[in-house]
Scaffold this motif. Structure first.
Motif, short mmCIF file in Angstrom:
data_model
loop_
_atom_site.label_atom_id
_atom_site.label_comp_id
_atom_site.label_asym_id
_atom_site.label_seq_id
_atom_site.Cartn_x
_atom_site.Cartn_y
_atom_site.Cartn_z
N LEU A 108 16.09 31.86 53.27
CA LEU A 108 16.37 32.39 54.60
C LEU A 108 17.25 33.64 54.55
CD1 LEU A 108 16.21 32.15 57.67
CD2 LEU A 108 18.07 30.47 57.58
N LEU A 128 15.32 30.81 64.59
CA LEU A 128 14.36 30.09 63.75
C LEU A 128 13.47 29.32 64.71
CD1 LEU A 128 16.72 28.73 60.93
CD2 LEU A 128 15.69 31.00 61.19
N ASP A 131 13.21 25.49 65.40
CA ASP A 131 14.23 24.79 66.20
C ASP A 131 14.00 25.20 67.65
OD1 ASP A 131 15.68 23.29 64.37
OD2 ASP A 131 17.05 24.93 63.90
N TYR A 170 20.74 20.29 56.60
CA TYR A 170 21.32 21.42 57.35
C TYR A 170 22.40 22.14 56.56
CZ TYR A 170 19.49 18.72 61.31
OH TYR A 170 18.68 18.02 62.18
N GLY A 171 22.73 23.35 57.05
CA GLY A 171 24.01 23.95 56.70
C GLY A 171 25.07 23.22 57.50
N GLU A 190 25.56 24.62 52.33
CA GLU A 190 24.14 24.46 52.62
C GLU A 190 23.66 23.10 52.13
OE1 GLU A 190 22.23 26.09 54.53
OE2 GLU A 190 20.20 25.55 53.94
N LYS A 191 23.15 22.31 53.05
CA LYS A 191 22.49 21.03 52.77
C LYS A 191 23.28 20.11 51.83
CE LYS A 191 17.98 22.72 54.09
NZ LYS A 191 17.74 24.13 53.94
N ILE A 203 24.44 23.32 61.34
CA ILE A 203 23.96 24.61 61.87
C ILE A 203 22.52 24.45 62.35
CG2 ILE A 203 23.52 27.03 61.31
CD1 ILE A 203 25.62 26.72 59.03
N GLY A 205 19.13 26.54 64.24
CA GLY A 205 18.54 27.87 64.02
C GLY A 205 18.76 28.93 65.07
N GLN A 229 20.79 31.92 50.33
CA GLN A 229 21.07 31.19 51.57
C GLN A 229 21.93 32.02 52.51
OE1 GLN A 229 19.58 28.52 52.23
NE2 GLN A 229 18.93 27.72 50.24
N THR A 231 23.69 30.73 54.75
CA THR A 231 24.94 29.96 54.84
C THR A 231 25.98 30.48 53.84
OG1 THR A 231 23.61 28.05 55.46
CG2 THR A 231 25.86 27.58 54.77
#
Ligand code: G1P
Length: 275
Positions: A108, A128, A131, A170-171, A190-191, A203, A205, A229, A231
């Motif tokens: 991303l 995004l 979402d 998710y972030g 991130e994730k 987070i 989108g 990322q 993030t």
């Protein structure tokens, strides 16, 4: 003023195969409107008229959707079917569209960096499209964020509380609450696995980014999943200056998953279509 909105739309949409084999996932309809059109409408409602889309191979349908189809127009001209095109015609009158291609899928952050030539040196929004965020009868989520940006003048991420066992999708941020629903970000991951997550604030989108983010993305090494990322770049921005996280008002549907997609379809049918 936020004038431009970037839509990263180069992903393969593998969770929706085979539907997305020859069709972009952003064109999947929620009832009768493609996902990306909901996002563009949200941007327009926030006063953002320049739509910048980062596409990839097999995404031509997106460009055709926001263009005139002369054959279709002449077929239905003067019939009662013309009404179905009113919404998209209004969008085409009010917005301008520009496109660039992300040639390699490197995450991303990299997709957003690919949009740099379309954005230039000004703050911008990111949507995004999978979402889907709805807040009928009140300000849409981007409009809420644009208003916040006008006050604070720094990058803002939309957040939502999620169940702890979902953090790895998710972030995730942590920060100091500076006002109701607004946090100053200290940490962003991130994730993360639930045991490593700094909170359950995920987070979603929708982003407002200041243009210094582009240089920060360039300096960002591949992170989670070997991808660049956003993030991680935002974490650097938070350390150097300020990034806010905003718990938005409204509903969000994760249309990148079948469950969220069906939920969104039912919601839109019940609320906007059923007579
Ligand atoms: C992306 C971001 C993630 C964010 C999510 C929101 O992940 O990398 O930080 O929480 O969007 O939908 P993706 O869902 O593209 O894997």
């Amino acid at each position: 003023m936020i004038k431009k909105c970037l839509f990263p739309a180069a992903g393969y949409g593998t969770r929706f195969l085979p539907a997305t084999k020859a069709m972009p996932k952003e064109m999947l309809p929620i009832v009768n409107k493609p996902l990306i059109q909901y996002g563009v409408e949200e941007a327009l409602e926030a006063g953002i008229k320049d739509i910048a889309i980062v596409t990839g191979r097999n995404k031509r349908a997106i460009e055709d959707h926001f263009d005139i189809s002369y054959e279709l127009e002449s077929q239905i001209q003067g019939t009662d079917k013309e009404q179905y095109l009113t919404g998209i015609r209004q969008i085409m009158q009010n917005a301008t569209f520009s496109y660039t291609r992300q040639v390699e899928m490197k995450g991303l952050g990299h997709a957003i960096l690919s949009g740099r030539p379309l954005i230039g040196d000004e703050p911008f929004a990111v949507v995004l499209a999978d979402d889907l965020c709805l807040n009928p009868d009140e300000d849409g989520v981007l409009e809420q964020m644009v208003k916040l940006y006008n006050q604070f003048r720094c990058s803002i991420v939309a957040i939502q509380e999620v169940p702890r066992d979902q953090t790895s999708k998710y972030g995730v941020i942590d920060g100091q609450m500076i006002r109701d629903d607004i946090y100053r970000v200290n940490t962003m991951v991130e994730k993360p696995a639930p045991e490593d997550a700094p909170s359950n604030l995920a987070i979603i989108g929708r982003y407002i980014l200041t243009p210094d983010i582009f240089d920060l993305i360039e300096q960002t090494e591949p992170g989670k999943g070997g991808e660049i990322q956003i993030t991680d770049a935002l974490m650097k921005q938070a350390q150097q200056g300020c990034v806010l996280a905003y718990k938005f008002k409204g509903r969000r549907f994760d249309c990148g998953m079948t469950e969220g997609y069906i939920e969104a379809t039912n919601y839109c049918y019940e609320n906007f279509h059923k007579k």
